[in-house]
Design a protein around this motif. Structure first.
Motif, PDB file in Angstrom:
ATOM      1  N   VAL A  80      43.894  38.392  40.160  1.00 13.18           N
ATOM      2  CA  VAL A  80      44.611  38.049  38.930  1.00 13.18           C
ATOM      3  C   VAL A  80      43.660  38.072  37.737  1.00 13.18           C
ATOM      4  N   SER A  81      42.629  37.248  37.788  1.00 17.78           N
ATOM      5  CA  SER A  81      41.678  37.206  36.674  1.00 17.78           C
ATOM      6  C   SER A  81      40.363  37.904  37.000  1.00 17.78           C
ATOM      7  N   TYR A  82      40.130  38.239  38.257  1.00  7.63           N
ATOM      8  CA  TYR A  82      38.919  38.979  38.621  1.00  7.63           C
ATOM      9  C   TYR A  82      39.126  39.699  39.943  1.00  7.63           C
ATOM     10  N   ASP A  83      38.253  40.681  40.189  1.00  9.62           N
ATOM     11  CA  ASP A  83      38.193  41.404  41.460  1.00  9.62           C
ATOM     12  C   ASP A  83      36.732  41.590  41.836  1.00  9.62           C
ATOM     13  N   TRP A  84      36.485  41.703  43.124  1.00  7.73           N
ATOM     14  CA  TRP A  84      35.119  41.976  43.576  1.00  7.73           C
ATOM     15  C   TRP A  84      34.853  43.470  43.474  1.00  7.73           C
ATOM     16  N   VAL A  85      33.816  43.843  42.724  1.00  4.72           N
ATOM     17  CA  VAL A  85      33.425  45.235  42.564  1.00  4.72           C
ATOM     18  C   VAL A  85      31.952  45.338  42.946  1.00  4.72           C
ATOM     19  N   ASP A  86      31.686  45.940  44.087  1.00  2.04           N
ATOM     20  CA  ASP A  86      30.322  46.064  44.600  1.00  2.04           C
ATOM     21  C   ASP A  86      29.627  44.699  44.673  1.00  2.04           C
ATOM     22  N   GLY A  87      30.365  43.705  45.142  1.00  2.00           N
ATOM     23  CA  GLY A  87      29.792  42.374  45.315  1.00  2.00           C
ATOM     24  C   GLY A  87      29.680  41.558  44.042  1.00  2.00           C
ATOM     25  N   TYR A  88      30.275  42.042  42.950  1.00  2.00           N
ATOM     26  CA  TYR A  88      30.187  41.355  41.659  1.00  2.00           C
ATOM     27  C   TYR A  88      31.592  40.925  41.234  1.00  2.00           C
ATOM     28  N   PRO A  89      31.768  39.660  40.805  1.00  2.00           N
ATOM     29  CA  PRO A  89      33.098  39.182  40.376  1.00  2.00           C
ATOM     30  C   PRO A  89      33.437  39.684  38.978  1.00  2.00           C
ATOM     31  N   LYS A  90      34.106  40.801  38.899  1.00  2.00           N
ATOM     32  CA  LYS A  90      34.391  41.459  37.623  1.00  2.00           C
ATOM     33  C   LYS A  90      35.735  40.988  37.065  1.00  2.00           C
ATOM     34  N   TYR A  91      35.711  40.487  35.837  1.00  2.00           N
ATOM     35  CA  TYR A  91      36.947  40.031  35.210  1.00  2.00           C
ATOM     36  C   TYR A  91      37.918  41.190  35.018  1.00  2.00           C
ATOM     37  N   SER A  92      39.193  40.904  35.213  1.00  2.00           N
ATOM     38  CA  SER A  92      40.230  41.926  35.101  1.00  2.00           C
ATOM     39  C   SER A  92      40.674  42.094  33.649  1.00  2.00           C
ATOM     40  N   ASP A  93      41.580  43.016  33.432  1.00  2.00           N
ATOM     41  CA  ASP A  93      42.130  43.232  32.094  1.00  2.00           C
ATOM     42  C   ASP A  93      42.932  42.034  31.614  1.00  2.00           C
ATOM     43  N   ASN A  94      43.401  41.184  32.515  1.00  2.00           N
ATOM     44  CA  ASN A  94      44.063  39.949  32.094  1.00  2.00           C
ATOM     45  C   ASN A  94      43.125  39.077  31.259  1.00  2.00           C
ATOM     46  N   ILE A  95      41.819  39.259  31.452  1.00  2.42           N
ATOM     47  CA  ILE A  95      40.819  38.507  30.702  1.00  2.42           C
ATOM     48  C   ILE A  95      40.252  39.342  29.556  1.00  2.42           C
ATOM     49  N   MET A  96      39.784  40.531  29.855  1.00  3.07           N
ATOM     50  CA  MET A  96      39.039  41.315  28.871  1.00  3.07           C
ATOM     51  C   MET A  96      39.941  42.094  27.907  1.00  3.07           C
ATOM     52  N   LYS A  97      41.149  42.394  28.342  1.00  8.17           N
ATOM     53  CA  LYS A  97      42.106  43.100  27.472  1.00  8.17           C
ATOM     54  C   LYS A  97      43.471  42.459  27.678  1.00  8.17           C
ATOM     55  N   ASN A  98      43.571  41.216  27.327  1.00  2.01           N
ATOM     56  CA  ASN A  98      44.744  40.414  27.661  1.00  2.01           C
ATOM     57  C   ASN A  98      46.027  41.031  27.109  1.00  2.01           C
ATOM     58  N   PRO A  99      47.009  41.271  27.972  1.00  2.00           N
ATOM     59  CA  PRO A  99      48.252  41.928  27.514  1.00  2.00           C
ATOM     60  C   PRO A  99      49.086  41.064  26.578  1.00  2.00           C
ATOM     61  N   GLU A 100      48.826  39.747  26.559  1.00  2.49           N
ATOM     62  CA  GLU A 100      49.569  38.859  25.668  1.00  2.49           C
ATOM     63  C   GLU A 100      48.866  38.647  24.332  1.00  2.49           C
ATOM     64  N   GLY A 101      47.770  39.365  24.127  1.00  3.24           N
ATOM     65  CA  GLY A 101      47.074  39.302  22.851  1.00  3.24           C
ATOM     66  C   GLY A 101      46.096  38.157  22.710  1.00  3.24           C
ATOM     67  N   LEU A 102      45.784  37.466  23.798  1.00  3.40           N
ATOM     68  CA  LEU A 102      44.799  36.384  23.723  1.00  3.40           C
ATOM     69  C   LEU A 102      43.408  36.979  23.611  1.00  3.40           C
ATOM     70  N   ASN A 103      42.533  36.327  22.829  1.00  6.57           N
ATOM     71  CA  ASN A 103      41.154  36.791  22.820  1.00  6.57           C
ATOM     72  C   ASN A 103      40.503  36.397  24.136  1.00  6.57           C
ATOM     73  N   VAL A 104      39.276  36.842  24.370  1.00  8.71           N
ATOM     74  CA  VAL A 104      38.642  36.673  25.674  1.00  8.71           C
ATOM     75  C   VAL A 104      38.489  35.199  26.042  1.00  8.71           C
ATOM     76  N   SER A 105      38.032  34.373  25.094  1.00  8.82           N
ATOM     77  CA  SER A 105      37.828  32.962  25.413  1.00  8.82           C
ATOM     78  C   SER A 105      39.150  32.263  25.721  1.00  8.82           C
ATOM     79  N   GLN A 106      40.221  32.634  25.005  1.00  8.80           N
ATOM     80  CA  GLN A 106      41.532  32.054  25.272  1.00  8.80           C
ATOM     81  C   GLN A 106      42.053  32.488  26.641  1.00  8.80           C
ATOM     82  N   ALA A 107      41.909  33.776  26.928  1.00  9.48           N
ATOM     83  CA  ALA A 107      42.372  34.283  28.222  1.00  9.48           C
ATOM     84  C   ALA A 107      41.599  33.644  29.367  1.00  9.48           C
TER      85      ALA A 107
END
Length: 559
Positions: free
Chosen positions: A417-444
């Motif tokens: 939902v908010s992250y996925d494991w990519v090569d052993g690293y917890p990478k934030y998803s677009d729900n965080i970095m490009k929030n579809p509801e228009g929230l900035n990163v800290s809000q998301a």
């Protein structure tokens, strides 16, 4: 599920004592909710709550509580987007895993209003199960709160029911020293900054595009700053043909006076309020160097380099001046400053570029004595109150955050939902970095987990590696880490009597100081009156306050 378990074995947990690298922390959850009872188990798995019992290892004799009442202020990041932390993914997942329903109690207002509500609640003893606040700031201190029964001493409960947290403290004895009172009491489950890269996040910010337009480099000394600010005032760097530029903004308020911020004051070799030199406590405002600080700001005010409305400008007005292409330089955060403002200015001022500047030195090649640098533990902790009926179960519930699964939940949220494991690293998803509801990163982030502010867990540096997505933000951490910070005070604790007397002195003294410093900067009070100002501070008891801080520092050093 086997695939998730394999991933889990690769995870590392950041530690607060490791200043150059993270130490492995592979402790068990102590909850009976490991890989199978976690995100992969689905809704059919029965959580190990008060009825179903505990799990293997320490703490097996108790389960999680059915319900908890939890007092905590709402952060600005999600006000307007959520009315309770129950709406945050982290706590929805935590309830699914543990079976514990949390009734959050959020005070209204902000700042002093929240403090007043907390004090009234403590005085009435009408307490919830858990109170999360900065316990170093409460009246008469955390040890007195334990003695009065407001909160519980947790040492023994942690030994019996918090295997994850106990393991962390065993591996990080310096942290255990920080979170205890002078009497040795642990009073809460703390927020720990788990890496040195998380401790620096605030400093001077300047319009780099304005510098290019006036043909100047990023300033490094007070003299260079004055020259740059003068050019900002005179050369129309925003290019609108009007003399509407505000070269510099700083306000003598809690941020400037905060001993952890030291906006510009550290340039002069002293600290804001209390600092120490070779173990001897000093107070910045009675030092000759403080007059030098005032002299610079007074000169900049007279020349029109300092915002003429600095004393009346609040956060909303500062935001308007920055995003309105008017403000050339100020002190603020890498995240909610550089990151947030750049995002807000992209549409109307696409060429605007905010960049970190070094804390200015007095001489070329020198360094400021102090900048902003937080400690691994600042006093924020979730304490269990004396009104809690099942403290051992609450301890187990809070301990979950210090295990591997809880660590990931508090720092990254729900996998998929908010992250996925990519090569052993917890990478934030677009729900965080490009929030579809228009929230900035800290809000998301704040709608999914708590790494973006604080809480009872160990903050992971992999959060900030992604949060600071701009090059300017990443460089800010490096540039703002340059001050020596040798004279910074640690987070000391006072006895109940010391705390009472200290508060009595400093309440009146700070009111007088704030008023006088503003007058000195604006020229309403001539700087020739500085020595009389110092004598007045002495007559108000500043030396006794220094002595109290000295006693607290001595006890801290002897812990």
């Amino acid at each position: 599920m086997k695939k998730r378990s394999k991933r889990a074995r690769r995870l590392t947990l950041s530690t607060a004592a490791a200043m150059s690298a993270l130490a492995l922390l592979a402790g068990c959850t102590g909850s009976g909710s490991g890989g199978d009872a976690g995100a992969d188990a689905g809704g059919d798995a029965a959580p190990p709550n008060a009825e179903t019992g505990g799990s293997e290892g320490n703490g097996a004799e108790v389960g999680y509580p059915e319900t908890i009442t939890y007092w905590i202020p709402m952060v600005d990041h999600i006000k307007g987007h959520a009315t309770t932390l129950n709406e945050v993914t982290l706590y929805q997942e935590l309830e699914r895993i543990t079976g514990t329903k949390v009734e959050f109690k959020h005070p209204s207002g902000e700042g002093d209003q929240i403090t007043e509500q907390l004090n009234l609640m403590i005085a009435s003893q009408n307490l919830p199960d858990v109170v999360e606040t900065n316990w170093l700031n409460i009246s008469r201190g955390p040890e007195n709160a334990i003695k009065e029964g407001t909160i519980l001493r947790l040492n023994e409960l942690i030994e019996q029911h918090a295997p994850n947290f106990r393991k962390y403290l065993d591996e990080n004895p310096d942290i255990e020293k920080l979170i205890k009172t002078d009497e040795g009491s642990i009073y809460g489950f703390p927020f720990i900054r788990g890496h040195e890269s998380l401790m620096v996040f605030h400093g001077p910010i300047i319009r780099k595009d304005w510098l290019e337009r006036v043909g100047m480099d990023i300033p490094t000394t007070i003299d260079e700053w004055e020259a740059v600010l003068t050019a900002f005032k005179e050369k129309d760097p925003n290019g609108n043909g009007q003399a509407d530029e505000i070269p510099f903004f700083i306000k003598y308020d809690g941020n400037v006076k905060d001993s952890g911020m030291n906006q510009l004051i550290g340039t002069f070799g002293i600290g804001a309020q209390f600092y120490q030199v070779d173990g001897q406590v000093r107070y910045g405002e009675i030092q000759p160097e403080f007059k030098e600080f005032l002299t610079v700001l007074n000169r900049w005010y007279e020349k029109g380099l300092l915002d003429p409305d600095f004393a009346a400008t609040d956060g909303a007005l500062r935001d308007a001046k920055v995003t309105g292409d008017q403000l050339g330089a100020f002190y603020w955060y890498a995240g909610s400053g550089i990151g947030r403002y750049m995002g807000l200015m992209e549409k109307d001022h696409p060429d605007a570029e905010l960049w970190p500047a070094p804390y200015p030195a007095l001489e070329k090649g020198g360094k400021a004595a102090l900048g902003q640098r937080d400690t691994a533990f600042s006093g924020i902790a979730a304490a269990i109150t004396g009104k809690a009926k099942n403290p051992e179960r609450i301890v187990k519930w809070l301990d979950f955050a210090y295990g591997e699964e809880g660590h990931n939940l508090f720092n990254f949220g729900k996998e998929g939902v908010s992250y996925d494991w990519v090569d052993g690293y917890p990478k934030y998803s677009d729900n965080i970095m490009k929030n579809p509801e228009g929230l900035n990163v800290s809000q998301a982030m704040s709608m999914h987990f708590r790494a973006a502010y604080n809480g009872p867990f160990v903050q992971d540096k992999r959060y900030v590696e992604q949060y600071m997505e701009r090059d300017s933000q990443k460089e800010a951490i490096q540039i703002w880490s340059e001050p020596e910070n040798k004279i910074q005070m640690p987070k000391v604790t006072m006895t109940a009597d010391e705390n009472k007397r200290f508060a009595s002195i400093m309440t009146d003294l700070n009111t007088y100081s704030d008023e006088m410093v503003t007058k000195f900067i604006m020229g309403v009070e001539p700087l020739s009156s500085f020595e009389q100002y110092v004598e007045t501070l002495k007559s108000m008891g500043i030396q006794e306050a220094i002595d109290i801080q000295q006693a607290a520092l001595d006890r801290f050093n002897n812990r």
